[in-house]
Design a protein around this motif. Structure first.
Motif, PDB file in Angstrom:
ATOM      1  N   LEU A  52       1.041  -1.472  -0.202  1.00  0.00           N
ATOM      2  CA  LEU A  52      -0.126  -0.071   0.010  1.00  0.00           C
ATOM      3  C   LEU A  52       0.995   1.397   0.172  1.00  0.00           C
ATOM      4  CD1 LEU A  52      -2.781   1.496   0.384  1.00  0.00           C
ATOM      5  CD2 LEU A  52      -2.345   1.370   2.836  1.00  0.00           C
ATOM      6  N   ILE A  53       1.882   1.206   0.902  1.00  0.00           N
ATOM      7  CA  ILE A  53       2.592   2.427   0.947  1.00  0.00           C
ATOM      8  C   ILE A  53       3.391   2.408  -0.425  1.00  0.00           C
ATOM      9  CG2 ILE A  53       4.814   3.292   1.926  1.00  0.00           C
ATOM     10  CD1 ILE A  53       4.106   1.802   4.631  1.00  0.00           C
ATOM     11  N   ALA A  54       4.075   1.473  -0.976  1.00  0.00           N
ATOM     12  CA  ALA A  54       4.878   1.663  -2.284  1.00  0.00           C
ATOM     13  C   ALA A  54       3.863   2.005  -3.513  1.00  0.00           C
ATOM     14  CB  ALA A  54       5.310   0.193  -2.691  1.00  0.00           C
ATOM     15  N   MET A  55       2.723   1.554  -3.451  1.00  0.00           N
ATOM     16  CA  MET A  55       1.671   2.001  -4.547  1.00  0.00           C
ATOM     17  C   MET A  55       1.243   3.450  -4.620  1.00  0.00           C
ATOM     18  SD  MET A  55       1.278  -0.529  -6.427  1.00  0.00           S
ATOM     19  CE  MET A  55      -0.261  -1.111  -7.048  1.00  0.00           C
ATOM     20  N   VAL A  56       0.937   3.869  -3.113  1.00  0.00           N
ATOM     21  CA  VAL A  56       0.585   5.420  -2.901  1.00  0.00           C
ATOM     22  C   VAL A  56       1.818   6.411  -3.248  1.00  0.00           C
ATOM     23  CG1 VAL A  56      -0.266   7.047  -1.355  1.00  0.00           C
ATOM     24  CG2 VAL A  56      -1.428   4.780  -1.542  1.00  0.00           C
ATOM     25  N   SER A  57       2.953   5.848  -2.693  1.00  0.00           N
ATOM     26  CA  SER A  57       4.175   6.445  -3.037  1.00  0.00           C
ATOM     27  C   SER A  57       4.553   6.751  -4.456  1.00  0.00           C
ATOM     28  CB  SER A  57       5.402   6.100  -2.175  1.00  0.00           C
ATOM     29  OG  SER A  57       5.341   5.924  -0.850  1.00  0.00           O
ATOM     30  N   LEU A 113      -4.596  13.345  -5.416  1.00  0.00           N
ATOM     31  CA  LEU A 113      -4.631  11.955  -6.052  1.00  0.00           C
ATOM     32  C   LEU A 113      -4.013  10.978  -5.371  1.00  0.00           C
ATOM     33  CD1 LEU A 113      -4.237  13.264  -9.660  1.00  0.00           C
ATOM     34  CD2 LEU A 113      -6.400  12.554  -8.654  1.00  0.00           C
ATOM     35  N   SER A 114      -3.032  11.184  -4.494  1.00  0.00           N
ATOM     36  CA  SER A 114      -2.357  10.078  -3.870  1.00  0.00           C
ATOM     37  C   SER A 114      -3.214   9.769  -2.787  1.00  0.00           C
ATOM     38  CB  SER A 114      -1.038  10.462  -3.225  1.00  0.00           C
ATOM     39  OG  SER A 114      -0.056  10.992  -4.636  1.00  0.00           O
ATOM     40  N   ALA A 115      -4.027  10.725  -2.089  1.00  0.00           N
ATOM     41  CA  ALA A 115      -4.539  10.478  -0.824  1.00  0.00           C
ATOM     42  C   ALA A 115      -5.852   9.634  -1.318  1.00  0.00           C
ATOM     43  CB  ALA A 115      -5.226  11.679  -0.175  1.00  0.00           C
ATOM     44  N   ILE A 116      -6.396   9.924  -2.548  1.00  0.00           N
ATOM     45  CA  ILE A 116      -7.762   9.228  -3.128  1.00  0.00           C
ATOM     46  C   ILE A 116      -7.226   7.652  -3.478  1.00  0.00           C
ATOM     47  CG2 ILE A 116      -9.258   8.876  -5.000  1.00  0.00           C
ATOM     48  CD1 ILE A 116      -9.417  12.028  -5.131  1.00  0.00           C
ATOM     49  N   THR A 117      -6.088   7.595  -3.754  1.00  0.00           N
ATOM     50  CA  THR A 117      -5.516   6.348  -4.130  1.00  0.00           C
ATOM     51  C   THR A 117      -5.339   5.389  -2.776  1.00  0.00           C
ATOM     52  OG1 THR A 117      -4.229   7.015  -6.207  1.00  0.00           O
ATOM     53  CG2 THR A 117      -3.593   4.925  -5.157  1.00  0.00           C
ATOM     54  N   GLY A 118      -4.913   6.170  -1.791  1.00  0.00           N
ATOM     55  CA  GLY A 118      -4.527   5.307  -0.664  1.00  0.00           C
ATOM     56  C   GLY A 118      -6.296   5.047  -0.110  1.00  0.00           C
ATOM     57  N   VAL A 119      -6.916   6.133   0.057  1.00  0.00           N
ATOM     58  CA  VAL A 119      -8.177   5.621   0.350  1.00  0.00           C
ATOM     59  C   VAL A 119      -8.844   4.464  -0.216  1.00  0.00           C
ATOM     60  CG1 VAL A 119     -10.845   6.586   0.830  1.00  0.00           C
ATOM     61  CG2 VAL A 119      -8.768   7.786   1.727  1.00  0.00           C
ATOM     62  N   TRP A 120      -8.654   4.400  -1.810  1.00  0.00           N
ATOM     63  CA  TRP A 120      -9.277   3.402  -2.542  1.00  0.00           C
ATOM     64  C   TRP A 120      -8.872   1.979  -2.030  1.00  0.00           C
ATOM     65  CZ3 TRP A 120     -12.960   3.727  -6.091  1.00  0.00           C
ATOM     66  CH2 TRP A 120     -13.046   2.647  -6.948  1.00  0.00           C
ATOM     67  N   PHE A 121      -7.356   2.003  -1.723  1.00  0.00           N
ATOM     68  CA  PHE A 121      -6.737   0.711  -1.640  1.00  0.00           C
ATOM     69  C   PHE A 121      -7.260   0.593  -0.153  1.00  0.00           C
ATOM     70  CE2 PHE A 121      -3.649   1.578  -4.816  1.00  0.00           C
ATOM     71  CZ  PHE A 121      -3.422   0.341  -5.006  1.00  0.00           C
TER      72      PHE A 121
END
Length: 167
Positions: free
Chosen positions: A104-109, A127-135
């Motif tokens: 998760l950290i790697a993907m959001v980063s 967009l990164s925050a949205i990605t983190g929430v999505w995951f």
């Protein structure tokens, strides 16, 4: 209808977990390979200090995820034929969970790195925050919110005379 033995259950749990790890392993290895090649691309020298820091976080998180997701294989080799399947399943579960966290950290980063490179930083953060929430929704919230999805079906099947007769 025959019930599985304790040993069969541990064996099934281990097989299920290995299949899940195969899926996760492929994803993290692709991300890790991409990150390993990135510094050698023509555009990387143009990266800002912030982007290089985010890159290092993504790279290290992908490496940690890879190590944790593959570690059950090494653990299995060490415990092979020692009759310690329950311990192996518990270890593999912990490593898979930790590996998914690092993934998760790697993907959001990685999303932050790429979006910061091509968009304004506030949009990249959004967009990164949205990605983190999505995951988190698909990897944590939905699975834990729906842990008892099959309970009603299991109860109905137990009462079904055809199921009880072994059909």
């Amino acid at each position: 209808m025959s019930r599985e033995t304790e040993k069969q259950r541990w064996q099934r749990n281990f097989a299920d977990l290995l299949q899940e790890l195969r899926v996760a392993q492929t994803g993290v290895q692709i991300l890790f390979a991409f990150l390993l090649t990135l510094p050698f691309s023509n555009g990387f020298p143009k990266a800002t200090a912030f982007q290089k820091d985010v890159y290092v976080v993504a790279l290290l998180a992908a490496a940690a995820a890879t190590a944790m997701i593959i570690s059950p294989v090494a653990f299995h080799r060490a415990l092979f034929r020692q009759g310690r399947k329950p311990e192996l399943v518990r270890f593999a579960h912990a490593m898979a969970t930790g590996g998914l966290g690092f993934m998760l950290i790697a993907m959001v980063s990685a999303v932050l790195l790429i979006t910061d490179f091509i968009l304004d930083r506030p949009i990249a953060f959004l967009l990164s925050a949205i990605t983190g929430v999505w995951f988190l929704v698909f990897w944590v919230i939905l699975p834990f919110a729906r842990r008892n999805w099959g309970d009603d079906l299991d109860d109905e099947e137990d009462d079904d005379p055809q199921v009880l007769a072994g059909d």
